[in-house]
Design a protein around this motif. Sequence first.
Motif, short mmCIF file in Angstrom:
data_model
loop_
_atom_site.label_atom_id
_atom_site.label_comp_id
_atom_site.label_asym_id
_atom_site.label_seq_id
_atom_site.Cartn_x
_atom_site.Cartn_y
_atom_site.Cartn_z
N GLU A 118 108.28 -113.12 2.71
CA GLU A 118 108.71 -112.00 3.55
C GLU A 118 109.92 -112.38 4.40
OE1 GLU A 118 105.16 -111.08 5.68
OE2 GLU A 118 104.38 -109.74 4.13
N ASN A 119 109.94 -113.60 4.94
CA ASN A 119 111.08 -114.03 5.75
C ASN A 119 112.37 -114.03 4.95
OD1 ASN A 119 109.56 -114.46 8.08
ND2 ASN A 119 109.17 -116.61 7.62
N ILE A 120 112.33 -114.61 3.77
CA ILE A 120 113.53 -114.69 2.93
C ILE A 120 113.95 -113.30 2.45
CG2 ILE A 120 114.50 -115.64 0.81
CD1 ILE A 120 112.55 -118.02 1.17
N ALA A 121 112.97 -112.48 2.07
CA ALA A 121 113.28 -111.13 1.61
C ALA A 121 113.90 -110.30 2.72
CB ALA A 121 112.01 -110.45 1.09
N GLU A 122 113.43 -110.50 3.96
CA GLU A 122 113.97 -109.73 5.08
C GLU A 122 115.42 -110.12 5.34
OE1 GLU A 122 113.10 -108.83 9.83
OE2 GLU A 122 111.68 -110.01 8.64
N VAL A 123 115.72 -111.43 5.32
CA VAL A 123 117.08 -111.89 5.52
C VAL A 123 117.97 -111.36 4.39
CG1 VAL A 123 118.57 -113.94 5.47
CG2 VAL A 123 116.51 -113.93 6.87
N ASN A 124 117.48 -111.40 3.18
CA ASN A 124 118.26 -110.92 2.04
C ASN A 124 118.62 -109.44 2.21
OD1 ASN A 124 119.47 -111.13 -0.55
ND2 ASN A 124 117.64 -110.28 -1.51
N LYS A 125 117.67 -108.66 2.65
CA LYS A 125 117.89 -107.22 2.80
C LYS A 125 118.81 -106.89 3.96
CE LYS A 125 115.42 -102.90 3.76
NZ LYS A 125 114.08 -102.28 3.99
N LEU A 126 118.56 -107.49 5.12
CA LEU A 126 119.30 -107.12 6.32
C LEU A 126 120.67 -107.78 6.43
CD1 LEU A 126 116.42 -107.13 8.97
CD2 LEU A 126 117.41 -105.19 7.75
N VAL A 127 120.86 -108.92 5.78
CA VAL A 127 122.13 -109.62 5.89
C VAL A 127 122.96 -109.50 4.62
CG1 VAL A 127 123.26 -111.83 6.39
CG2 VAL A 127 121.11 -111.23 7.52
N ASN A 128 122.33 -109.71 3.47
CA ASN A 128 123.09 -109.64 2.21
C ASN A 128 123.27 -108.21 1.71
OD1 ASN A 128 123.23 -112.44 2.20
ND2 ASN A 128 121.34 -112.66 1.02
N GLY A 129 122.26 -107.36 1.89
CA GLY A 129 122.37 -105.97 1.48
C GLY A 129 121.14 -105.49 0.73
N GLU A 130 121.06 -104.21 0.54
CA GLU A 130 119.95 -103.61 -0.21
C GLU A 130 120.05 -103.99 -1.68
OE1 GLU A 130 117.41 -101.80 0.62
OE2 GLU A 130 117.80 -101.16 2.70
N THR A 131 118.91 -104.30 -2.30
CA THR A 131 118.88 -104.62 -3.72
C THR A 131 118.97 -103.33 -4.53
OG1 THR A 131 117.48 -106.54 -3.31
CG2 THR A 131 117.59 -105.73 -5.57
N LYS A 132 119.99 -103.25 -5.37
CA LYS A 132 120.17 -102.05 -6.18
C LYS A 132 119.31 -102.14 -7.44
CE LYS A 132 124.87 -101.13 -4.59
NZ LYS A 132 126.29 -100.92 -4.99
N GLU A 133 118.62 -101.06 -7.74
CA GLU A 133 117.77 -101.00 -8.92
C GLU A 133 118.63 -100.80 -10.17
OE1 GLU A 133 114.61 -101.65 -8.79
OE2 GLU A 133 114.60 -101.78 -6.61
N GLY A 134 118.06 -101.12 -11.34
CA GLY A 134 118.78 -100.90 -12.60
C GLY A 134 119.76 -102.02 -12.89
N PHE A 135 120.63 -101.76 -13.85
CA PHE A 135 121.60 -102.77 -14.28
C PHE A 135 122.72 -102.92 -13.28
CE2 PHE A 135 119.75 -101.26 -18.31
CZ PHE A 135 119.31 -102.47 -18.82
N LEU A 136 123.19 -104.15 -13.11
CA LEU A 136 124.38 -104.39 -12.31
C LEU A 136 125.61 -103.93 -13.08
CD1 LEU A 136 123.62 -108.04 -11.08
CD2 LEU A 136 123.49 -105.95 -9.70
N ASP A 137 126.65 -103.54 -12.35
CA ASP A 137 127.87 -103.17 -13.07
C ASP A 137 128.52 -104.43 -13.64
OD1 ASP A 137 129.46 -104.42 -11.10
OD2 ASP A 137 129.66 -102.58 -9.95
N LYS A 138 129.56 -104.26 -14.41
CA LYS A 138 130.17 -105.36 -15.14
C LYS A 138 130.61 -106.49 -14.22
CE LYS A 138 134.00 -106.37 -18.33
NZ LYS A 138 135.16 -105.78 -19.07
N ASP A 139 131.29 -106.17 -13.12
CA ASP A 139 131.81 -107.20 -12.23
C ASP A 139 130.67 -107.96 -11.54
OD1 ASP A 139 134.39 -106.53 -12.85
OD2 ASP A 139 134.69 -105.25 -11.10
N ALA A 140 129.67 -107.24 -11.05
CA ALA A 140 128.54 -107.88 -10.38
C ALA A 140 127.76 -108.75 -11.35
CB ALA A 140 127.64 -106.84 -9.74
N GLN A 141 127.59 -108.30 -12.59
CA GLN A 141 126.88 -109.10 -13.57
C GLN A 141 127.64 -110.38 -13.91
OE1 GLN A 141 123.69 -108.34 -14.92
NE2 GLN A 141 123.94 -110.52 -15.42
N PHE A 142 128.98 -110.27 -13.95
CA PHE A 142 129.80 -111.46 -14.19
C PHE A 142 129.58 -112.48 -13.07
CE2 PHE A 142 133.70 -113.73 -13.02
CZ PHE A 142 133.92 -114.46 -14.18
N VAL A 143 129.59 -112.01 -11.81
CA VAL A 143 129.38 -112.90 -10.67
C VAL A 143 127.98 -113.50 -10.70
CG1 VAL A 143 129.19 -112.98 -8.16
CG2 VAL A 143 131.08 -111.74 -9.22
#
Length: 303
Positions: free
Chosen positions: A58-83
């Motif tokens: 929960e601690n790591i998931a909370e930091v990921n959400k609030l600092v890195n951003g919301e996790t987008k569902e489905g496939f990543l776009d081409k650029d994000a998948q490359f990264v």
Amino acid sequence: MDKLLFEPRKGVEFTKRTEVPLLKVEYVVYQTALTRMIADWLGGKIGVGAPNEIGEIENIAEVNKLVNGETKEGFLDKDAQFVYNEMIQIKVPGHLKVATSHRKWLRLTYSFLNKIGTTFSDRISDLIRRHDLSKYTHREVLGYAVMFGDGSIDWRQLEIEAEKVEWDNTLHNHYAGNPHHPEYFYPLTEDGKRDRSVPMLQLDTENGKHYLDESVIDMLAARGERTLADDKNFIINKWLAIDEKYFFRYAEDDKKYVKERLSEYKELAQEFFSYEVNVQSVQGHFDDRPVVLREMSVCEPLL
């Protein structure tokens, strides 16, 4: 900022960037890929070493959400998948494993010191919970992965400029957001050195001792996990014998406090290990190795 992370001190800022030279992408694309990667790692879809404890997840998931951003569902776009794929090659999942292992060793160290009778303030348990969670954020992940990978290597000699940029940013941001590092309190001078003229005990009289206690626990956790990893026994006196070179980063008053705490731990351990029932109670505390107070000669009894 999320309650799990610290803001920089007045006059210091986190690095602000719009692109990532190492990945050759806009910063927002990197954040999108990282958010997904951490979510996948926590969910067991990629890498190893994810935590099993609900609170830790929960601690790591909370930091990921609030600092890195919301996790987008489905496939990543081409650029994000490359990264995402590039970060696998850079061993970002390995870094996540290393950070999580260190946090576990930190908790084990803290609980051991409590067992032998060390007195801590109520504040310390909260600092242990928050310790190094910044290592899961976009500000630090890449630099740590570049420098240490999955933990199988020590400090690297970085030769690629883009890698140097990542490490420099990571180190700056880690010091800026983690007061258990004395560098958080000691400002940089024009020549790039730290001004240690005013100890953190004076700069933050309310919390200075708390942060120094966390700093000592941090050093012991790292020493137990790495430096003593190949020893056949987990020797407490050896564990507590921190090399003098690690004290140079402290101002004189701070160093004095740290050394006094380590001496206190040694005295408490000596008393604790004088009772067989106590010796048995800590077996298996850190790992599968026997936990002993000191190195024994062939003929010497356990106590």
